[in-house]
Design a protein around this motif. Structure first.
Motif, PDB file in Angstrom:
ATOM      1  N   ASP A   1       0.812  -1.224   0.000  1.00 48.80           N
ATOM      2  CA  ASP A   1       0.000   0.000   0.000  1.00 48.80           C
ATOM      3  C   ASP A   1       0.843   1.271   0.000  1.00 48.80           C
ATOM      4  O   ASP A   1       0.387   2.320  -0.427  1.00 48.80           O
ATOM      5  CB  ASP A   1      -0.929   0.024   1.219  1.00 48.80           C
ATOM      6  N   VAL A   2       2.059   1.189   0.488  1.00 49.66           N
ATOM      7  CA  VAL A   2       2.883   2.382   0.675  1.00 49.66           C
ATOM      8  C   VAL A   2       3.871   2.595  -0.460  1.00 49.66           C
ATOM      9  O   VAL A   2       4.058   3.708  -0.940  1.00 49.66           O
ATOM     10  CB  VAL A   2       3.664   2.268   2.011  1.00 49.66           C
ATOM     11  N   ASP A   3       4.504   1.527  -0.898  1.00 49.62           N
ATOM     12  CA  ASP A   3       5.723   1.666  -1.688  1.00 49.62           C
ATOM     13  C   ASP A   3       5.636   1.238  -3.149  1.00 49.62           C
ATOM     14  O   ASP A   3       6.364   1.749  -3.973  1.00 49.62           O
ATOM     15  CB  ASP A   3       6.824   0.866  -0.974  1.00 49.62           C
ATOM     16  N   VAL A   4       4.807   0.304  -3.497  1.00 45.95           N
ATOM     17  CA  VAL A   4       4.855  -0.332  -4.815  1.00 45.95           C
ATOM     18  C   VAL A   4       4.123   0.497  -5.869  1.00 45.95           C
ATOM     19  O   VAL A   4       2.984   0.904  -5.667  1.00 45.95           O
ATOM     20  CB  VAL A   4       4.269  -1.754  -4.752  1.00 45.95           C
ATOM     21  N   GLU A   5       4.814   0.735  -6.993  1.00 42.61           N
ATOM     22  CA  GLU A   5       4.232   1.445  -8.131  1.00 42.61           C
ATOM     23  C   GLU A   5       4.581   0.675  -9.406  1.00 42.61           C
ATOM     24  O   GLU A   5       5.716   0.234  -9.553  1.00 42.61           O
ATOM     25  CB  GLU A   5       4.814   2.848  -8.239  1.00 42.61           C
TER      26      GLU A   5
ATOM     27  N   GLU B   1      10.644   3.220 -13.026  1.00 41.14           N
ATOM     28  CA  GLU B   1      11.386   3.961 -12.004  1.00 41.14           C
ATOM     29  C   GLU B   1      11.360   3.218 -10.674  1.00 41.14           C
ATOM     30  O   GLU B   1      12.362   3.136  -9.970  1.00 41.14           O
ATOM     31  CB  GLU B   1      10.809   5.373 -11.844  1.00 41.14           C
ATOM     32  N   TRP B   2      10.216   2.642 -10.311  1.00 43.50           N
ATOM     33  CA  TRP B   2      10.123   1.874  -9.066  1.00 43.50           C
ATOM     34  C   TRP B   2      11.047   0.653  -9.135  1.00 43.50           C
ATOM     35  O   TRP B   2      11.720   0.329  -8.162  1.00 43.50           O
ATOM     36  CB  TRP B   2       8.678   1.430  -8.802  1.00 43.50           C
ATOM     37  N   ILE B   3      11.088   0.001 -10.281  1.00 42.50           N
ATOM     38  CA  ILE B   3      11.965  -1.158 -10.436  1.00 42.50           C
ATOM     39  C   ILE B   3      13.416  -0.729 -10.271  1.00 42.50           C
ATOM     40  O   ILE B   3      14.196  -1.390  -9.584  1.00 42.50           O
ATOM     41  CB  ILE B   3      11.727  -1.853 -11.790  1.00 42.50           C
ATOM     42  N   ARG B   4      13.798   0.394 -10.870  1.00 45.64           N
ATOM     43  CA  ARG B   4      15.176   0.895 -10.727  1.00 45.64           C
ATOM     44  C   ARG B   4      15.507   1.232  -9.278  1.00 45.64           C
ATOM     45  O   ARG B   4      16.639   1.049  -8.840  1.00 45.64           O
ATOM     46  CB  ARG B   4      15.387   2.128 -11.600  1.00 45.64           C
ATOM     47  N   LYS B   5      14.528   1.739  -8.529  1.00 43.76           N
ATOM     48  CA  LYS B   5      14.758   2.086  -7.117  1.00 43.76           C
ATOM     49  C   LYS B   5      15.026   0.855  -6.255  1.00 43.76           C
ATOM     50  O   LYS B   5      15.586   0.978  -5.178  1.00 43.76           O
ATOM     51  CB  LYS B   5      13.552   2.834  -6.551  1.00 43.76           C
ATOM     52  N   GLN B   6      14.624  -0.306  -6.715  1.00 44.93           N
ATOM     53  CA  GLN B   6      14.831  -1.526  -5.935  1.00 44.93           C
ATOM     54  C   GLN B   6      16.294  -1.968  -5.951  1.00 44.93           C
ATOM     55  O   GLN B   6      16.740  -2.683  -5.072  1.00 44.93           O
ATOM     56  CB  GLN B   6      13.936  -2.657  -6.449  1.00 44.93           C
TER      57      GLN B   6
ATOM     58  N   VAL C   1      15.933  -7.272 -10.192  1.00 38.18           N
ATOM     59  CA  VAL C   1      14.976  -6.796 -11.177  1.00 38.18           C
ATOM     60  C   VAL C   1      13.869  -7.847 -11.389  1.00 38.18           C
ATOM     61  O   VAL C   1      12.691  -7.502 -11.505  1.00 38.18           O
ATOM     62  CB  VAL C   1      15.677  -6.439 -12.507  1.00 38.18           C
ATOM     63  N   ALA C   2      14.235  -9.116 -11.405  1.00 37.88           N
ATOM     64  CA  ALA C   2      13.222 -10.175 -11.554  1.00 37.88           C
ATOM     65  C   ALA C   2      12.281 -10.189 -10.353  1.00 37.88           C
ATOM     66  O   ALA C   2      11.062 -10.355 -10.521  1.00 37.88           O
ATOM     67  CB  ALA C   2      13.907 -11.530 -11.700  1.00 37.88           C
ATOM     68  N   GLY C   3      12.816  -9.999  -9.160  1.00 43.33           N
ATOM     69  CA  GLY C   3      11.973  -9.932  -7.969  1.00 43.33           C
ATOM     70  C   GLY C   3      10.991  -8.780  -8.042  1.00 43.33           C
ATOM     71  O   GLY C   3       9.815  -8.924  -7.678  1.00 43.33           O
ATOM     72  N   ALA C   4      11.462  -7.631  -8.514  1.00 41.21           N
ATOM     73  CA  ALA C   4      10.567  -6.481  -8.671  1.00 41.21           C
ATOM     74  C   ALA C   4       9.487  -6.780  -9.707  1.00 41.21           C
ATOM     75  O   ALA C   4       8.316  -6.426  -9.517  1.00 41.21           O
ATOM     76  CB  ALA C   4      11.371  -5.252  -9.078  1.00 41.21           C
ATOM     77  N   GLY C   5       9.858  -7.455 -10.771  1.00 45.13           N
ATOM     78  CA  GLY C   5       8.884  -7.835 -11.789  1.00 45.13           C
ATOM     79  C   GLY C   5       7.844  -8.808 -11.253  1.00 45.13           C
ATOM     80  O   GLY C   5       6.644  -8.673 -11.511  1.00 45.13           O
ATOM     81  N   PHE C   6       8.289  -9.788 -10.492  1.00 44.18           N
ATOM     82  CA  PHE C   6       7.350 -10.746  -9.882  1.00 44.18           C
ATOM     83  C   PHE C   6       6.401 -10.038  -8.926  1.00 44.18           C
ATOM     84  O   PHE C   6       5.218 -10.364  -8.846  1.00 44.18           O
ATOM     85  CB  PHE C   6       8.093 -11.853  -9.127  1.00 44.18           C
TER      86      PHE C   6
END
Length: 122
Positions: free
Chosen positions: A33-37, A41-46, A115-120
């Motif tokens: 609810d707070v962080d995921v977009e 850009e969100w993927i790069r921030k990870q 990056v794969a984790g962010a994609g999942f």
């Protein structure tokens, strides 16, 4: 704090790449609810700064990030010198040597798993 990714190369050596993927997915689910977009850009921030800096130093002439991640590049088989004894040298692979003391394979695996984790998670 347990789901946070390491922030130094030494800390990254202590964590398996597949656990990096799991940490990114778990952190995204907990902080949904707070962080995921759903943005690049969100993927790069990870990706932690230390890994993105080392990743950028590996370079890729055509921007093919996945090709660089898996060490695939175009090879000029005619580009060997007499000192190479017919073997390919790192210079003949068309890649820049890393600007950091980090292990190339570790950086590649960390980057791709994060990056794969962010994609999942998305």
């Amino acid at each position: 704090a347990r789901l946070a990714l390491p922030q130094t190369l030494v800390e990254f050596d202590a964590v398996r790449p597949d656990f990096l993927l799991l940490r990114v997915v778990a952190r995204a689910l907990v902080m949904w609810d707070v962080d995921v977009e759903p943005t690049t850009e969100w993927i790069r921030k990870q990706v932690p700064t230390v890994i993105s800096t080392a990743w950028d130093s590996l370079g890729s002439s055509d921007g093919g990030y996945l090709r660089a991640a898996f060490g695939i590049s175009q090879i000029d088989i005619n580009k060997t010198s007499a000192t190479d004894n017919g073997r390919l040298s790192p210079g003949s692979l068309g890649r820049k040597p890393p600007a950091t003391p980090a292990d190339e394979q570790s950086v590649k695996q960390a980057y791709v798993h994060i990056v794969a984790g962010a994609g999942f998670a998305l």
